[in-house]
Design an enzyme around this catalytic site. Structure first.
Site, mmCIF file in Angstrom:
data_model
loop_
_atom_site.group_PDB
_atom_site.id
_atom_site.type_symbol
_atom_site.label_atom_id
_atom_site.label_comp_id
_atom_site.label_asym_id
_atom_site.label_seq_id
_atom_site.Cartn_x
_atom_site.Cartn_y
_atom_site.Cartn_z
ATOM 1 N N ARG A 33 0.853 -1.171 0.000
ATOM 2 C CA ARG A 33 0.000 0.000 0.000
ATOM 3 C C ARG A 33 0.889 1.221 0.000
ATOM 4 N NH1 ARG A 33 -1.980 -3.742 3.548
ATOM 5 N NH2 ARG A 33 -4.084 -4.522 3.173
ATOM 6 N N GLY B 165 3.103 3.954 1.013
ATOM 7 C CA GLY B 165 3.831 4.161 2.247
ATOM 8 C C GLY B 165 4.042 2.887 3.044
ATOM 9 N N CYS B 166 3.679 1.731 2.496
ATOM 10 C CA CYS B 166 3.817 0.474 3.216
ATOM 11 C C CYS B 166 5.203 -0.078 2.984
ATOM 12 C CB CYS B 166 2.768 -0.523 2.735
ATOM 13 S SG CYS B 166 2.838 -2.085 3.596
ATOM 14 N N GLY B 167 5.853 -0.525 4.026
ATOM 15 C CA GLY B 167 7.220 -0.950 3.877
ATOM 16 C C GLY B 167 7.427 -2.439 3.869
ATOM 17 N N CYS C 110 5.108 -5.092 4.167
ATOM 18 C CA CYS C 110 3.963 -5.974 3.955
ATOM 19 C C CYS C 110 4.425 -7.275 3.321
ATOM 20 C CB CYS C 110 2.944 -5.303 3.033
ATOM 21 S SG CYS C 110 2.340 -3.738 3.629
#
Length: 282
Positions: free
Chosen positions: A123, A125-127, A129
């Protein structure tokens, strides 16, 4: 009744034939209790599917620009390939729901990738996942090369202003992050923008790697917080200096110390905070 929009994603600019990075929408704007209907400019956000040797690996929400840079940068910073030469082909394939980035990598790298058994769904800004184990979640790159470029405080602050002046999509939409490269002379030579901060840095790293840039002879400046993954991405390719407009995390500071990365946060006009390895800032 099916109310689903039939507008293709991503939109294509009729003038240039390239993916549109922004859209124009009608909005009601309220100021001082007064309403006016105006046209606003908003950033595009598109699912980008990254495929290696025909196998889907990750779907990231991103700005549909500089996708070749993104593909190479992501492949390098995630350790999927070790050098740009191990990425043999990269084809950008648009679809109704998003964009497929179809890559072909060296066989031994693909075998190692399958063994990791990672299947990310990213997503904005997701680092991290999709990491299945703690070892996958927190990777420890080797320390960057000793020495490298050093900068003065004046060069750092001047570079920040140069970067901000070149953030065209941010100026238009107010919704994107940027990552910029400051060369050994202190000038900003390259800027990449994206709705995701990790994506912007990956795009920058990919473009620099394609140009065979010496990562020890410059610094990355980012318009976000300096999270662990931002430091990890920089260290993985050998960037020894990273400066962020916002704060770092404690894990990011520990990783910077471990990998000998100079980490500077809260870089604003006439101010900054050095969190790790200050020897590259004079």
């Amino acid at each position: 009744m099916n109310t689903r929009s039939q507008t293709p994603i991503p939109n294509v600019d009729d003038t240039t034939g390239e993916y549109a990075t922004f859209a124009r929408v009608q909005v009601d704007r309220w100021r001082d209790g007064q309403r006016e209907t105006v046209e606003d400019v908003v950033a595009e956000e598109v699912p980008i599917a990254l495929e290696y040797n025909g196998i889907s690996h990750a779907v990231m929400m991103a700005t549909p620009a500089d996708l070749e840079d993104f593909a190479l940068g992501f492949s390098l910073t995630e350790g999927i390939v070790a050098t740009p030469g191990e990425l043999y082909e990269c084809e950008i394939v648009p679809g109704c729901e998003g964009v497929q980035v179809q890559m072909r990598i060296a066989t031994e790298r693909f075998v190692a990738l399958k063994e990791k058994r990672r299947n990310l769904t990213g997503r904005t800004g997701c680092g991290l996942c999709g990491a299945e184990t703690l070892e996958q979640a927190v990777r420890h790159p080797k320390a960057v090369a000793q020495g490298g470029a050093q900068f003065t405080v004046q060069q750092l602050h001047a570079a920040l202003e140069q970067m901000q002046a070149r953030q065209q999509l941010q100026q238009a939409t107010g919704a994107t992050h940027a990552a910029a490269w400051m060369d050994a002379q202190g000038g900003i030579v390259l800027v990449r923008e994206d709705v995701g901060r990790h994506n912007a840095l990956d795009k920058l790293i990919g473009a620099l790697a394609e140009a065979e840039t010496d990562f020890s002879q410059g610094a990355a400046i980012i318009t976000s917080r300096a999270s662990y993954e931002m430091v990890q991405k920089a260290a993985t390719v050998g960037i020894g200096f990273i400066a962020a407009i916002s704060a770092p995390t404690a894990l990011a500071i520990r990783l910077a110390e471990e990998t000998d990365v100079t980490l500077v946060g809260f870089v604003r006009r006439q101010g900054h905070v050095v969190y790790a390895r200050p020897h590259r800032l004079r």
